[in-house]
Scaffold this motif. Sequence first.
Motif, PDB file in Angstrom:
ATOM      1  N   SER A 197     -19.761 -17.536  82.467  1.00 39.17           N
ATOM      2  CA  SER A 197     -19.433 -18.377  81.323  1.00 39.17           C
ATOM      3  C   SER A 197     -19.499 -19.867  81.680  1.00 39.17           C
ATOM      4  N   ALA A 198     -19.565 -20.665  80.637  1.00 41.11           N
ATOM      5  CA  ALA A 198     -19.510 -22.117  80.810  1.00 41.11           C
ATOM      6  C   ALA A 198     -18.059 -22.576  80.861  1.00 41.11           C
ATOM      7  N   GLN A 199     -17.862 -23.798  81.290  1.00 36.71           N
ATOM      8  CA  GLN A 199     -16.518 -24.375  81.326  1.00 36.71           C
ATOM      9  C   GLN A 199     -16.013 -24.573  79.897  1.00 36.71           C
ATOM     10  N   GLU A 200     -14.812 -24.040  79.609  1.00 36.96           N
ATOM     11  CA  GLU A 200     -14.256 -24.161  78.263  1.00 36.96           C
ATOM     12  C   GLU A 200     -13.879 -25.611  77.960  1.00 36.96           C
ATOM     13  N   PRO A 201     -14.105 -26.066  76.737  1.00 37.20           N
ATOM     14  CA  PRO A 201     -13.697 -27.428  76.386  1.00 37.20           C
ATOM     15  C   PRO A 201     -12.183 -27.585  76.291  1.00 37.20           C
ATOM     16  N   ARG A 202     -11.488 -26.456  76.003  1.00 43.08           N
ATOM     17  CA  ARG A 202     -10.037 -26.531  75.854  1.00 43.08           C
ATOM     18  C   ARG A 202      -9.396 -25.210  76.250  1.00 43.08           C
ATOM     19  N   ILE A 203      -8.239 -25.281  76.894  1.00 41.09           N
ATOM     20  CA  ILE A 203      -7.394 -24.124  77.191  1.00 41.09           C
ATOM     21  C   ILE A 203      -6.033 -24.377  76.558  1.00 41.09           C
ATOM     22  N   SER A 204      -5.573 -23.445  75.746  1.00 36.13           N
ATOM     23  CA  SER A 204      -4.289 -23.598  75.074  1.00 36.13           C
ATOM     24  C   SER A 204      -3.265 -22.649  75.691  1.00 36.13           C
ATOM     25  N   ILE A 205      -2.144 -23.205  76.107  1.00 39.22           N
ATOM     26  CA  ILE A 205      -1.083 -22.428  76.766  1.00 39.22           C
ATOM     27  C   ILE A 205       0.225 -22.654  76.016  1.00 39.22           C
ATOM     28  N   ALA A 206       0.907 -21.574  75.672  1.00 36.51           N
ATOM     29  CA  ALA A 206       2.210 -21.650  74.997  1.00 36.51           C
ATOM     30  C   ALA A 206       3.276 -21.096  75.937  1.00 36.51           C
ATOM     31  N   ILE A 207       4.331 -21.871  76.147  1.00 40.06           N
ATOM     32  CA  ILE A 207       5.368 -21.523  77.119  1.00 40.06           C
ATOM     33  C   ILE A 207       6.715 -21.416  76.418  1.00 40.06           C
ATOM     34  N   THR A 208       7.465 -20.373  76.744  1.00 38.53           N
ATOM     35  CA  THR A 208       8.793 -20.237  76.185  1.00 38.53           C
ATOM     36  C   THR A 208       9.670 -21.403  76.624  1.00 38.53           C
ATOM     37  N   ALA A 209      10.467 -21.905  75.690  1.00 36.70           N
ATOM     38  CA  ALA A 209      11.311 -23.070  75.973  1.00 36.70           C
ATOM     39  C   ALA A 209      12.417 -22.757  76.979  1.00 36.70           C
ATOM     40  N   THR A 210      12.667 -21.481  77.240  1.00 35.85           N
ATOM     41  CA  THR A 210      13.703 -21.130  78.207  1.00 35.85           C
ATOM     42  C   THR A 210      13.223 -21.281  79.653  1.00 35.85           C
ATOM     43  N   MET A 211      11.916 -21.447  79.831  1.00 33.43           N
ATOM     44  CA  MET A 211      11.326 -21.438  81.165  1.00 33.43           C
ATOM     45  C   MET A 211      11.051 -22.845  81.668  1.00 33.43           C
ATOM     46  N   SER A 212      11.367 -23.091  82.917  1.00 34.82           N
ATOM     47  CA  SER A 212      10.968 -24.347  83.553  1.00 34.82           C
ATOM     48  C   SER A 212       9.457 -24.343  83.754  1.00 34.82           C
ATOM     49  N   LEU A 213       8.833 -25.514  83.624  1.00 38.89           N
ATOM     50  CA  LEU A 213       7.396 -25.624  83.842  1.00 38.89           C
ATOM     51  C   LEU A 213       7.011 -25.552  85.320  1.00 38.89           C
ATOM     52  N   ASP A 214       7.983 -25.728  86.204  1.00 34.87           N
ATOM     53  CA  ASP A 214       7.685 -25.853  87.633  1.00 34.87           C
ATOM     54  C   ASP A 214       6.797 -24.746  88.202  1.00 34.87           C
ATOM     55  N   PRO A 215       7.024 -23.454  87.860  1.00 34.31           N
ATOM     56  CA  PRO A 215       6.212 -22.395  88.491  1.00 34.31           C
ATOM     57  C   PRO A 215       4.718 -22.481  88.208  1.00 34.31           C
ATOM     58  N   ILE A 216       4.303 -23.180  87.137  1.00 32.93           N
ATOM     59  CA  ILE A 216       2.869 -23.221  86.834  1.00 32.93           C
ATOM     60  C   ILE A 216       2.266 -24.618  86.952  1.00 32.93           C
ATOM     61  N   LEU A 217       3.102 -25.633  87.226  1.00 27.91           N
ATOM     62  CA  LEU A 217       2.570 -26.997  87.276  1.00 27.91           C
ATOM     63  C   LEU A 217       1.552 -27.193  88.397  1.00 27.91           C
ATOM     64  N   ASP A 218       1.805 -26.600  89.568  1.00 26.10           N
ATOM     65  CA  ASP A 218       0.861 -26.747  90.676  1.00 26.10           C
ATOM     66  C   ASP A 218      -0.488 -26.143  90.308  1.00 26.10           C
ATOM     67  N   VAL A 219      -0.435 -24.965  89.658  1.00 26.93           N
ATOM     68  CA  VAL A 219      -1.677 -24.302  89.252  1.00 26.93           C
ATOM     69  C   VAL A 219      -2.438 -25.161  88.253  1.00 26.93           C
ATOM     70  N   LEU A 220      -1.744 -25.662  87.233  1.00 31.57           N
ATOM     71  CA  LEU A 220      -2.407 -26.469  86.216  1.00 31.57           C
ATOM     72  C   LEU A 220      -2.911 -27.793  86.787  1.00 31.57           C
ATOM     73  N   GLY A 221      -2.175 -28.349  87.749  1.00 27.80           N
ATOM     74  CA  GLY A 221      -2.629 -29.583  88.385  1.00 27.80           C
ATOM     75  C   GLY A 221      -3.940 -29.377  89.119  1.00 27.80           C
ATOM     76  N   ASP A 222      -4.038 -28.288  89.884  1.00 30.36           N
ATOM     77  CA  ASP A 222      -5.282 -27.989  90.601  1.00 30.36           C
ATOM     78  C   ASP A 222      -6.433 -27.753  89.629  1.00 30.36           C
ATOM     79  N   ILE A 223      -6.148 -27.034  88.530  1.00 33.45           N
ATOM     80  CA  ILE A 223      -7.187 -26.750  87.540  1.00 33.45           C
ATOM     81  C   ILE A 223      -7.679 -28.050  86.897  1.00 33.45           C
ATOM     82  N   GLY A 224      -6.744 -28.945  86.580  1.00 32.67           N
ATOM     83  CA  GLY A 224      -7.120 -30.213  85.971  1.00 32.67           C
ATOM     84  C   GLY A 224      -8.019 -31.043  86.851  1.00 32.67           C
ATOM     85  N   ARG A 225      -7.760 -31.020  88.156  1.00 32.07           N
ATOM     86  CA  ARG A 225      -8.601 -31.787  89.088  1.00 32.07           C
ATOM     87  C   ARG A 225      -9.965 -31.120  89.292  1.00 32.07           C
ATOM     88  N   THR A 226      -9.985 -29.772  89.264  1.00 32.50           N
ATOM     89  CA  THR A 226     -11.237 -29.047  89.489  1.00 32.50           C
ATOM     90  C   THR A 226     -12.129 -29.073  88.255  1.00 32.50           C
TER      91      THR A 226
END
Length: 296
Positions: free
Chosen positions: A87-116
């Motif tokens: 597949s080609a690189q998607e123009p957008r990825i939409s992620i919905a997170i429950t408000a009860t959850m801290s973002l910390d467990p996925i921030l490193d992953v999303l940071g790496d993806i954003g740079r790549t």
Amino acid sequence: MTLDQLNALDAIVATGTFRAAAERLNKAQSAVSHQIRKLEAELGFDLFSRDAYRPSLTSEGEVFFRETARVLEQVRGLRSVAAGLQSAQEPRISIAITATMSLDPILDVLGDIGRTYPGTHIQVATEMMGGPLARLMAGEADLIVAGLDGVPIDEVEALPVGTVTIRPVASRDFPASQRPGVKSRREMQSYTQVIVSGTGGREFDQSRDLLRGGQRWTVSDFEAKKSVIKAGLGWGGVPEHMMATELSNGTLVPLNVEGFPTRHTEIFAIRRRDQPVGKVMSQIWASLDAQSSSSH
């Protein structure tokens, strides 16, 4: 032995009848029955007992089906990998997170993806209660981070990403905080319970931990809920990570309420099986999978 035969077996077990399996696979019932008969002939034993109206797995069938489920899961994983690679690189990825959850467990992953993949716009939305699931099932989110309550397990893939602890609390000056011990439902009905409104609509609304017969205030998010509770205007459950400071300095006090225990909920990254997976989404999922494996 063919993949179609294994899919037929899986569909019969999932739906309970040959007819329903045929509808699920968009095939004639006779074709599904023929696939199972051929598979049984090759294996040398019956997979199903056909004595009753609904077919049931034989003892040999149960063992074989457990292995079939593992194989089909691996096949789905291979298809996802293949789809991501072509597949080609998607123009957008939409992620919905429950408000009860801290973002910390996925921030490193999303940071790496954003740079790549700097060309992909990563959209992250916080949703209340059943909101993440509503977004996923409506096709408005590619990935959600939420609990499994109400999630159609057969239609999704899930990876554990963390645990949320929600604890009933009140201000230290709140009447229910003035004495130790368990607070009865009857006593708590005389106090205002503060709840958060869901963002998923009525179909995905969650009503767990609501005290029937008591007065309620409804707020839009957990920060507002915590503020109302800190002001001494009510009580309610708040994610522990959002009130660590208030618990340590005594501003908020844990309550022991009958029927409202401290709740520990495992949170998962969840995506639909029937949605195409692009290059960026494949990488996000692989990174979350690696993160999950390393923490267990």
